[in-house]
Design an enzyme around this catalytic site. Structure first.
Site, PDB file in Angstrom:
ATOM      1  N   ARG A 191      27.653  44.563  31.403  1.00 58.32           N
ATOM      2  CA  ARG A 191      28.042  44.481  30.002  1.00 58.32           C
ATOM      3  C   ARG A 191      27.153  45.338  29.130  1.00 58.32           C
ATOM      4  NH1 ARG A 191      32.085  43.276  31.167  1.00 58.32           N
ATOM      5  NH2 ARG A 191      33.502  41.630  30.523  1.00 58.32           N
ATOM      6  N   GLU A 231      32.658  48.497  22.092  1.00 57.17           N
ATOM      7  CA  GLU A 231      33.780  49.114  22.823  1.00 57.17           C
ATOM      8  C   GLU A 231      35.065  48.837  22.059  1.00 57.17           C
ATOM      9  OE1 GLU A 231      34.027  47.820  26.881  1.00 57.17           O
ATOM     10  OE2 GLU A 231      31.984  48.379  27.337  1.00 57.17           O
ATOM     11  N   HIS A 291      34.212  51.841  30.751  1.00 61.33           N
ATOM     12  CA  HIS A 291      34.491  50.474  31.225  1.00 61.33           C
ATOM     13  C   HIS A 291      35.616  50.474  32.278  1.00 61.33           C
ATOM     14  CE1 HIS A 291      34.246  45.959  29.970  1.00 61.33           C
ATOM     15  NE2 HIS A 291      34.473  46.097  31.267  1.00 61.33           N
TER      16      HIS A 291
HETATM   17  N1  LIG Z   1      32.461  46.664  34.436  1.00 63.02           N
HETATM   18  C1  LIG Z   1      33.433  45.855  34.656  1.00 63.02           C
HETATM   19  O1  LIG Z   1      34.597  46.249  34.549  1.00 63.02           O
HETATM   20  C2  LIG Z   1      33.160  44.457  35.073  1.00 63.02           C
HETATM   21  C3  LIG Z   1      32.059  43.802  34.612  1.00 63.02           C
HETATM   22  N2  LIG Z   1      31.846  42.489  34.946  1.00 63.02           N
HETATM   23  C4  LIG Z   1      30.634  41.811  34.425  1.00 63.02           C
HETATM   24  O2  LIG Z   1      29.862  41.340  35.512  1.00 63.02           O
HETATM   25  C5  LIG Z   1      29.339  40.075  35.160  1.00 63.02           C
HETATM   26  C6  LIG Z   1      28.927  39.304  36.405  1.00 63.02           C
HETATM   27  O3  LIG Z   1      30.084  38.893  37.125  1.00 63.02           O
HETATM   28  P1  LIG Z   1      29.970  37.931  38.393  1.00 63.02           P
HETATM   29  O4  LIG Z   1      28.990  38.459  39.362  1.00 63.02           O
HETATM   30  O5  LIG Z   1      31.358  37.696  38.858  1.00 63.02           O
HETATM   31  O6  LIG Z   1      29.387  36.621  37.719  1.00 63.02           O
HETATM   32  P2  LIG Z   1      28.585  35.451  38.432  1.00 63.02           P
HETATM   33  O7  LIG Z   1      28.594  34.336  37.469  1.00 63.02           O
HETATM   34  O8  LIG Z   1      29.077  35.251  39.806  1.00 63.02           O
HETATM   35  O9  LIG Z   1      27.095  36.035  38.530  1.00 63.02           O
HETATM   36  C7  LIG Z   1      26.239  36.182  37.441  1.00 63.02           C
HETATM   37  C8  LIG Z   1      24.832  35.944  37.955  1.00 63.02           C
HETATM   38  O10 LIG Z   1      23.934  36.170  36.872  1.00 63.02           O
HETATM   39  C9  LIG Z   1      22.906  35.209  36.956  1.00 63.02           C
HETATM   40  N3  LIG Z   1      22.251  35.025  35.660  1.00 63.02           N
HETATM   41  C10 LIG Z   1      22.738  34.382  34.564  1.00 63.02           C
HETATM   42  N4  LIG Z   1      21.818  34.419  33.578  1.00 63.02           N
HETATM   43  C11 LIG Z   1      20.760  35.103  34.068  1.00 63.02           C
HETATM   44  C12 LIG Z   1      19.506  35.487  33.523  1.00 63.02           C
HETATM   45  N5  LIG Z   1      19.178  35.155  32.270  1.00 63.02           N
HETATM   46  N6  LIG Z   1      18.651  36.183  34.297  1.00 63.02           N
HETATM   47  C13 LIG Z   1      18.987  36.527  35.554  1.00 63.02           C
HETATM   48  N7  LIG Z   1      20.141  36.177  36.140  1.00 63.02           N
HETATM   49  C14 LIG Z   1      21.023  35.482  35.395  1.00 63.02           C
HETATM   50  C15 LIG Z   1      23.588  33.958  37.414  1.00 63.02           C
HETATM   51  O11 LIG Z   1      22.668  33.056  38.006  1.00 63.02           O
HETATM   52  C16 LIG Z   1      24.585  34.501  38.416  1.00 63.02           C
HETATM   53  O12 LIG Z   1      24.074  34.472  39.717  1.00 63.02           O
HETATM   54  C17 LIG Z   1      30.471  39.452  34.367  1.00 63.02           C
HETATM   55  O13 LIG Z   1      29.999  38.410  33.518  1.00 63.02           O
HETATM   56  C18 LIG Z   1      30.996  40.612  33.575  1.00 63.02           C
HETATM   57  O14 LIG Z   1      30.323  40.698  32.333  1.00 63.02           O
HETATM   58  C19 LIG Z   1      32.723  41.807  35.756  1.00 63.02           C
HETATM   59  C20 LIG Z   1      33.828  42.437  36.248  1.00 63.02           C
HETATM   60  C21 LIG Z   1      34.144  43.821  35.949  1.00 63.02           C
HETATM   61  O1  LIG Z   2      36.364  41.406  34.223  1.00 67.21           O
HETATM   62  C1  LIG Z   2      35.442  41.835  33.529  1.00 67.21           C
HETATM   63  O2  LIG Z   2      34.468  41.167  33.146  1.00 67.21           O
HETATM   64  C2  LIG Z   2      35.473  43.229  33.081  1.00 67.21           C
HETATM   65  O3  LIG Z   2      34.537  43.690  32.493  1.00 67.21           O
HETATM   66  C3  LIG Z   2      36.718  43.976  33.248  1.00 67.21           C
HETATM   67  O4  LIG Z   2      37.189  44.187  31.941  1.00 67.21           O
HETATM   68  P1  LIG Z   2      38.658  44.748  31.704  1.00 67.21           P
HETATM   69  O5  LIG Z   2      39.598  43.679  32.152  1.00 67.21           O
HETATM   70  O6  LIG Z   2      38.765  45.987  32.519  1.00 67.21           O
HETATM   71  O7  LIG Z   2      38.743  44.993  30.228  1.00 67.21           O
END
Ligand SMILES: NC(=O)C1=CN([C@@H]2O[C@H](COP(=O)(O)OP(=O)(O)OC[C@H]3O[C@@H](n4cnc5c(N)ncnc54)[C@H](O)[C@@H]3O)[C@@H](O)[C@H]2O)C=CC1
Ligand SMILES: O=C(O)C(=O)COP(=O)(O)O
Length: 529
Positions: free
Chosen positions: A235, A264, A282
């Site tokens: 993010r 964004e 993104h």
């Molecule tokens: N670029 C993109 O298109 C995408 C971005 N994302 C981002 O990736 C993020 C993570 O997704 P997942 O791995 O599925 O989530 P998840 O919930 O499985 O993993 C997040 C991890 O972060 C850890 N965490 C939370 N607060 C923390 C802190 N203060 N310090 C250190 N670790 C901490 C949690 O313990 C957890 O293990 C999403 O929240 C989203 O913002 C997700 C999908 C696509």
């Molecule tokens: O699933 C997420 O957290 C993502 O960041 C993906 O975002 P999007 O659905 O591609 O706008």
């Protein structure tokens, strides 16, 4: 022709075509540009469901504009663009598709890391400009290096597994993951400080929360190993953009791969046009596979939510996962609560859900929510959902408990909902789900046994027992055009309770005179819908 009775599903961002197939013909699909605030606020008024990705800000202002919204579905993972507490307050369920795009996001982080390490975009650009500049591009190898993962959740772990194939040493910072779990994955858990000091490359996989926003700023970058590569496909705002751009320009950071930005969409950022920084708009989740999964996953959740059923991916519903055995009891227990609300329309001070028999072996934490939906059906004006039922109970000072008993003498499973009113009056209603057809039945009301399908409209009359009452009630209902489908009477001494299932709702103008003509102490009508 538009069928106005179908629920309206408002799609506010570009979703995969599969979402339409998965939603089917049972809903009316409308489209709006979720980034056009005025259009969104207008369109959401008639929406039953709102489908978004990351670009639509779904906040209190949006919920205030809704009239019948039941569910916000985020076709992806991050929920930082949805104000979940505001949704909960409005009884709106929030669902996401928590595994839909995690592989794509992890692969994108790997792609960014390699693109930075070997300067692929910059080298590509030189050839586009018809320049052959081999000596300008000298990369770094990953083999033997230390890679630090910040946030070892679903995507962080997938990233770690993939990058491990490059022969790196893996370390991670995540205070919520046990060292044992990390060790299972072959990853050493360290503090953020140690991760910064030791890593040759760092990939961030955190959700954006008040705790994680700005986690990596100038101070942290200064502590990092000189020449480190930093990747952020999680993010915008987790890393200070100005500080990162400066650190790359100064050479403290060797390069960065960035997919996400604090604002964004954007066409301006300190991270643009800095040699060594590779940026993408993104795109982490933008693959055919991830979008297909996200679309179909949320479509399934929306269908369940619109049907008033429990949704496994809901993020703001208490009660956890609902087992196969428990699921059929959700509508029944709501009906038991509805009977209680007819017996005593004011909010009770306590509600007890007693689960007997086989069902008592299951996790039934969700059943009180179903009971409260029924109990509050006449108490509050707003919709009562699985989402806001616990909050309403707290606001109204209603205590809720579940009691389990393995013994159930007459039924495989039996659920009793008991409500105590402020004056101490207690009402209780029991029901069961019977046979392979899973027929919902009322089997006891205030200690009197019945055996009646819990469907349609049920009338309850409490009156002094004497011959001919059934005949009088039947005649008067018949004169009002109401047909009796089932009837049962329970007598104790001079007292009787008659329970009738009838073919249509009966309003008080019809019901009260019937009660008066037989001297009934109470006459109640319950509509199960
Ligand atoms: N670029 C993109 O298109 C995408 C971005 N994302 C981002 O990736 C993020 C993570 O997704 P997942 O791995 O599925 O989530 P998840 O919930 O499985 O993993 C997040 C991890 O972060 C850890 N965490 C939370 N607060 C923390 C802190 N203060 N310090 C250190 N670790 C901490 C949690 O313990 C957890 O293990 C999403 O929240 C989203 O913002 C997700 C999908 C696509
Ligand atoms: O699933 C997420 O957290 C993502 O960041 C993906 O975002 P999007 O659905 O591609 O706008």
């Amino acid at each position: 022709m538009t069928n106005t009775s179908r629920p309206v599903v408002l799609i506010a961002e570009k979703l995969a075509p599969s979402v339409l197939d998965a939603l089917g013909d049972g809903v009316e699909v409308r489209h709006v540009d979720g980034t056009d605030r005025a259009a969104l606020l207008e369109a959401v008024q008639d929406a039953d469901a709102l489908l978004v990705r990351s670009a639509t800000q779904v906040n209190a202002e949006v919920f205030a504009a809704t009239r019948k919204l039941k569910v916000v579905a985020r076709a992806g993972v991050g929920l930082d663009n949805v104000e979940v507490p505001a949704a909960t307050q409005n009884g709106v369920m929030v669902v996401n598709a928590p595994t839909s795009n995690i592989v794509s996001a992890a692969e994108h982080a790997v792609a960014l890391l390699l693109a930075v390490a070997r300067q692929i975009p910059a080298a590509h650009e030189t050839l586009q400009n018809h320049e052959w500049k081999r000596s300008k591009f000298n990369g770094v190898e990953l083999n033997g290096k230390t890679v630090g993962v910040v946030g070892l959740g679903k995507i962080g772990q997938l990233f770690a597994q993939r990058i491990a194939a490059f022969g790196v040493n893996l370390i991670a910072y995540d205070p919520y993951v046990s060292a044992a779990r990390a060790a299972q994955l072959g990853i050493e858990l360290v503090s953020l400080e140690e991760l910064l000091e030791r890593s040759d490359a760092i990939s961030i996989h955190l959700p954006k929360t008040p705790e994680t926003k700005g986690l990596i700023g100038a101070e942290q970058l200064a502590k990092a190993k000189r020449g480190v590569i930093i990747v952020n496909a999680a993010r915008g705002g987790l890393i200070d953009e100005e500080a990162l751009a400066e650190a790359v320009k100064e050479g403290q950071v060797g390069g960065a791969g960035v997919d996400v930005f604090s604002t964004e969409p954007t066409t301006e950022s300190p991270l643009f046009n800095v040699p060594g920084i590779v940026v993408t708009p993104h795109l982490g989740a933008s693959t055919a596979e991830a979008q297909d999964r996200a679309g179909t996953d949320v479509a399934k959740s929306v269908a369940l939510a619109l049907a008033g059923e429990f949704v496994p991916d809901a993020v703001n519903v208490q009660g956890g996962a609902v087992g196969e055995e428990v699921r059929p009891y959700l509508p029944l227990v709501q009906k038991l609560g509805t009977v209680l609300s007819a017996l005593s329309p004011k909010a009770p001070t306590s509600v007890t859900v007693e689960v007997r028999g086989e069902l008592s072996n299951e996790d039934v934490a969700v059943l009180p929510l179903a009971a409260l939906r029924g109990v509050f059906s006449k108490v509050v004006e707003s919709q009562v959902t699985f989402v806001n039922a616990p909050q309403l109970a707290e606001d109204l000072g209603v205590s809720v408990e579940v009691v389990k008993e393995t013994e159930s003498p007459n039924h495989r499973s039996l659920v009793t909902v008991r409500a105590v009113a402020a004056d101490g009056t207690t009402n209780s209603v029991s029901g069961t789900v019977s046979g392979i057809a899973q027929v919902e039945k009322l089997v006891n009301i205030n200690g009197r046994n019945f055996d009646l399908r819990a469907e349609g409209t049920v009338l309850l009359l409490e009156y002094p027992d004497r011959p001919g009452v059934m005949g009088t009630v039947g005649t008067l209902l018949g004169e009002a055009g109401v047909n009796i489908e089932a009837a049962q009477i329970s007598q104790t001494g001079d007292d009787a309770v008659m329970v009738l299932r009838v073919d249509r709702p009966v309003d008080t103008q019809v019901l009260d005179p019937i009660g008066a003509s037989v001297g009934a102490r109470t006459v109640r009508s319950v509509d199960f819908g």
